[in-house]
Scaffold this motif. Structure first.
Motif, PDB file in Angstrom:
ATOM      1  N   SER A   8      15.586  -9.690   9.708  1.00 19.01           N
ATOM      2  CA  SER A   8      15.387 -10.704  10.831  1.00 19.01           C
ATOM      3  C   SER A   8      15.686  -9.879  12.338  1.00 19.01           C
ATOM      4  O   SER A   8      15.380 -10.361  13.026  1.00 19.01           O
ATOM      5  N   ASP A   9      16.496  -8.739  12.167  1.00 19.51           N
ATOM      6  CA  ASP A   9      16.903  -8.136  13.440  1.00 19.51           C
ATOM      7  C   ASP A   9      15.826  -7.151  13.964  1.00 19.51           C
ATOM      8  O   ASP A   9      16.078  -6.537  14.888  1.00 19.51           O
ATOM      9  N   VAL A  10      15.083  -6.711  12.984  1.00 18.91           N
ATOM     10  CA  VAL A  10      14.151  -5.473  13.147  1.00 18.91           C
ATOM     11  C   VAL A  10      12.890  -6.020  14.037  1.00 18.91           C
ATOM     12  O   VAL A  10      12.167  -6.887  13.578  1.00 18.91           O
ATOM     13  N   ASP A  11      13.037  -5.380  15.198  1.00 19.52           N
ATOM     14  CA  ASP A  11      11.861  -5.686  16.116  1.00 19.52           C
ATOM     15  C   ASP A  11      10.911  -4.263  15.940  1.00 19.52           C
ATOM     16  O   ASP A  11      11.198  -3.168  15.367  1.00 19.52           O
ATOM     17  N   GLN A  12       9.636  -4.499  16.589  1.00 24.81           N
ATOM     18  CA  GLN A  12       8.774  -3.325  16.724  1.00 24.81           C
ATOM     19  C   GLN A  12       9.291  -2.375  17.443  1.00 24.81           C
ATOM     20  O   GLN A  12       9.074  -0.907  17.448  1.00 24.81           O
ATOM     21  N   VAL A  13      10.007  -2.555  18.665  1.00 26.04           N
ATOM     22  CA  VAL A  13      10.627  -1.404  19.463  1.00 26.04           C
ATOM     23  C   VAL A  13      11.624  -0.584  18.569  1.00 26.04           C
ATOM     24  O   VAL A  13      11.596   0.808  18.554  1.00 26.04           O
ATOM     25  N   TRP A  14      12.405  -1.177  17.937  1.00 31.22           N
ATOM     26  CA  TRP A  14      13.452  -0.629  17.063  1.00 31.22           C
ATOM     27  C   TRP A  14      12.649   0.359  16.110  1.00 31.22           C
ATOM     28  O   TRP A  14      13.178   1.447  15.682  1.00 31.22           O
ATOM     29  N   GLY A  47       1.897   9.219  13.689  1.00 25.57           N
ATOM     30  CA  GLY A  47       0.873   8.753  15.029  1.00 25.57           C
ATOM     31  C   GLY A  47       0.868   7.230  15.211  1.00 25.57           C
ATOM     32  O   GLY A  47       1.206   6.595  14.195  1.00 25.57           O
ATOM     33  N   ASP A  48       0.437   6.788  16.101  1.00 30.10           N
ATOM     34  CA  ASP A  48       0.172   5.549  16.670  1.00 30.10           C
ATOM     35  C   ASP A  48      -0.714   4.770  15.466  1.00 30.10           C
ATOM     36  O   ASP A  48      -0.057   3.898  15.129  1.00 30.10           O
ATOM     37  N   GLU A  49      -1.458   5.348  15.006  1.00 34.28           N
ATOM     38  CA  GLU A  49      -2.398   4.476  13.733  1.00 34.28           C
ATOM     39  C   GLU A  49      -1.571   4.289  12.578  1.00 34.28           C
ATOM     40  O   GLU A  49      -1.350   3.406  12.134  1.00 34.28           O
ATOM     41  N   ASP A  50      -0.673   5.321  12.154  1.00 36.02           N
ATOM     42  CA  ASP A  50       0.080   5.354  11.139  1.00 36.02           C
ATOM     43  C   ASP A  50       1.297   4.324  11.363  1.00 36.02           C
ATOM     44  O   ASP A  50       1.568   3.624  10.496  1.00 36.02           O
ATOM     45  N   PHE A  51       1.925   4.248  12.476  1.00 30.74           N
ATOM     46  CA  PHE A  51       2.714   3.622  13.115  1.00 30.74           C
ATOM     47  C   PHE A  51       2.439   1.834  12.893  1.00 30.74           C
ATOM     48  O   PHE A  51       2.993   1.002  12.520  1.00 30.74           O
ATOM     49  N   ASP A  52       1.364   1.671  13.325  1.00 26.24           N
ATOM     50  CA  ASP A  52       0.447   0.305  13.531  1.00 26.24           C
ATOM     51  C   ASP A  52       0.144  -0.086  11.888  1.00 26.24           C
ATOM     52  O   ASP A  52       0.560  -1.046  11.545  1.00 26.24           O
ATOM     53  N   ARG A  72       9.735   1.499  15.876  1.00 23.82           N
ATOM     54  CA  ARG A  72       9.051   2.670  16.694  1.00 23.82           C
ATOM     55  C   ARG A  72      10.054   3.689  16.818  1.00 23.82           C
ATOM     56  O   ARG A  72       9.829   4.895  16.587  1.00 23.82           O
ATOM     57  N   ARG A  73      11.234   3.545  17.254  1.00 26.94           N
ATOM     58  CA  ARG A  73      12.294   4.398  17.653  1.00 26.94           C
ATOM     59  C   ARG A  73      12.652   5.111  16.441  1.00 26.94           C
ATOM     60  O   ARG A  73      12.763   6.396  16.077  1.00 26.94           O
ATOM     61  N   ARG A  74      12.847   4.328  15.255  1.00 26.52           N
ATOM     62  CA  ARG A  74      13.065   4.959  13.953  1.00 26.52           C
ATOM     63  C   ARG A  74      11.815   5.757  13.278  1.00 26.52           C
ATOM     64  O   ARG A  74      12.162   6.924  12.751  1.00 26.52           O
ATOM     65  N   TYR A  75      10.864   5.110  13.699  1.00 22.39           N
ATOM     66  CA  TYR A  75       9.542   5.851  12.792  1.00 22.39           C
ATOM     67  C   TYR A  75       9.324   7.301  13.563  1.00 22.39           C
ATOM     68  O   TYR A  75       9.040   8.194  13.105  1.00 22.39           O
ATOM     69  N   ASP A 102       0.964  -1.131  -0.063  1.00 26.90           N
ATOM     70  CA  ASP A 102       0.048  -0.105   0.067  1.00 26.90           C
ATOM     71  C   ASP A 102       0.968   1.345   0.082  1.00 26.90           C
ATOM     72  O   ASP A 102       1.863   1.185  -0.753  1.00 26.90           O
ATOM     73  N   LYS A 103       0.763   2.256   0.626  1.00 23.73           N
ATOM     74  CA  LYS A 103       1.341   3.457   0.894  1.00 23.73           C
ATOM     75  C   LYS A 103       2.575   3.530   1.836  1.00 23.73           C
ATOM     76  O   LYS A 103       3.062   4.251   2.201  1.00 23.73           O
ATOM     77  N   ALA A 104       2.541   2.368   2.676  1.00 23.12           N
ATOM     78  CA  ALA A 104       3.457   2.165   3.967  1.00 23.12           C
ATOM     79  C   ALA A 104       4.804   2.047   3.560  1.00 23.12           C
ATOM     80  O   ALA A 104       5.936   2.148   4.291  1.00 23.12           O
ATOM     81  N   TRP A 105       5.300   1.788   1.977  1.00 24.18           N
ATOM     82  CA  TRP A 105       6.542   1.655   1.736  1.00 24.18           C
ATOM     83  C   TRP A 105       7.563   2.900   2.128  1.00 24.18           C
ATOM     84  O   TRP A 105       8.550   2.914   2.293  1.00 24.18           O
ATOM     85  N   ASP A 106       6.661   4.190   2.002  1.00 26.50           N
ATOM     86  CA  ASP A 106       7.444   5.403   2.394  1.00 26.50           C
ATOM     87  C   ASP A 106       8.127   5.417   3.767  1.00 26.50           C
ATOM     88  O   ASP A 106       9.254   5.699   3.965  1.00 26.50           O
ATOM     89  N   ALA A 107       7.194   5.194   4.541  1.00 25.31           N
ATOM     90  CA  ALA A 107       7.567   5.230   6.180  1.00 25.31           C
ATOM     91  C   ALA A 107       8.481   3.995   6.329  1.00 25.31           C
ATOM     92  O   ALA A 107       9.531   4.312   7.072  1.00 25.31           O
ATOM     93  N   ILE A 108       8.288   2.872   5.659  1.00 28.39           N
ATOM     94  CA  ILE A 108       8.979   1.733   5.922  1.00 28.39           C
ATOM     95  C   ILE A 108      10.570   2.049   5.352  1.00 28.39           C
ATOM     96  O   ILE A 108      11.672   1.872   6.119  1.00 28.39           O
ATOM     97  N   HIS A 109      10.748   2.497   4.381  1.00 27.05           N
ATOM     98  CA  HIS A 109      11.946   3.284   3.906  1.00 27.05           C
ATOM     99  C   HIS A 109      12.537   4.152   4.591  1.00 27.05           C
ATOM    100  O   HIS A 109      13.796   3.884   5.156  1.00 27.05           O
ATOM    101  N   ARG A 110      11.893   5.025   5.364  1.00 25.30           N
ATOM    102  CA  ARG A 110      12.575   6.071   6.241  1.00 25.30           C
ATOM    103  C   ARG A 110      12.889   5.354   7.347  1.00 25.30           C
ATOM    104  O   ARG A 110      14.023   5.622   8.004  1.00 25.30           O
ATOM    105  N   CYS A 111      12.465   4.437   7.627  1.00 26.83           N
ATOM    106  CA  CYS A 111      12.434   3.762   9.368  1.00 26.83           C
ATOM    107  C   CYS A 111      13.955   2.740   8.891  1.00 26.83           C
ATOM    108  O   CYS A 111      14.692   2.854   9.780  1.00 26.83           O
ATOM    109  N   LEU A 112      14.094   2.321   7.717  1.00 26.10           N
ATOM    110  CA  LEU A 112      15.067   1.249   7.453  1.00 26.10           C
ATOM    111  C   LEU A 112      16.121   2.240   7.002  1.00 26.10           C
ATOM    112  O   LEU A 112      17.410   1.654   7.010  1.00 26.10           O
TER     113      LEU A 112
END
Length: 165
Positions: free
Chosen positions: A107-113, A131-136, A115-118, A49-59
């Motif tokens: 495989s090393d990326v967990d939700q806490v890591w 926000g929380d909804e967008d992070f989820d 979220r910190r990047r997000y 969907d459109k989550a690729w944007d935030a995923i890339h920014r986090c990674l």
């Protein structure tokens, strides 16, 4: 435009066909064939969907910069070789060995890591609403991408990521 991202795991035949494309028109035709499932064998793909944007920014470094190959995580979405020259469409390509590196790093990326990047994403550069909804939403799609990379690495396939702008 939709700006919905899509990953495809390519067989050796498909990767050779991509490498044989000569211009943007050929690349778009190649991707359209993938989308329509006009290839033999089991398709392996993943929507974001459109989550690729935030995923890339986090990674990566928090921006939409691409192709820098700073780390396997940086390559997961927009890294690798690019096969489309225009600004309206992205086709980022990772070779089999790069896919394995990305899968191992994911495989090393967990939700806490994540979220910190997000939480470090610059809201003025991001088109979504942080926000929380967008992070989820981002986390859900990230888990789909991670599973996809595991499957692609196991199948020893190259990967492309496509998105229209």
């Amino acid at each position: 435009m939709a700006c919905r991202g899509m990953f495809f795991a390519l067989t050796q035949e498909q990767e050779a066909a991509l490498m044989a494309t000569s211009d943007d028109s050929d690349v778009r035709e190649f991707v359209e064939e993938l989308e329509m499932g006009d290839w033999d064998g089991e398709p392996l793909d993943c929507e974001t969907d459109k989550a690729w944007d935030a995923i890339h920014r986090c990674l990566s470094d928090g921006t939409l910069g691409c192709g820098r190959r700073l780390s396997p995580l940086d390559m997961a979405v927009l890294g690798g070789g690019h096969h489309h020259e225009g600004d309206d469409y992205i086709v980022a390509h990772l070779r089999v060995e790069e896919v394995a590196q990305v899968a191992a790093a994911l495989s090393d990326v967990d939700q806490v890591w994540m979220r910190r990047r997000y939480d470090r994403i610059d809201a003025t550069e991001y088109q979504g609403v942080l926000g929380d909804e967008d992070f989820d939403y981002t986390w859900y799609w990230f888990t789909q991408v991670r599973d996809f990379y595991f499957e692609a690495a196991e199948a020893k396939r190259a990967v492309i990521f496509t998105v229209d702008q």
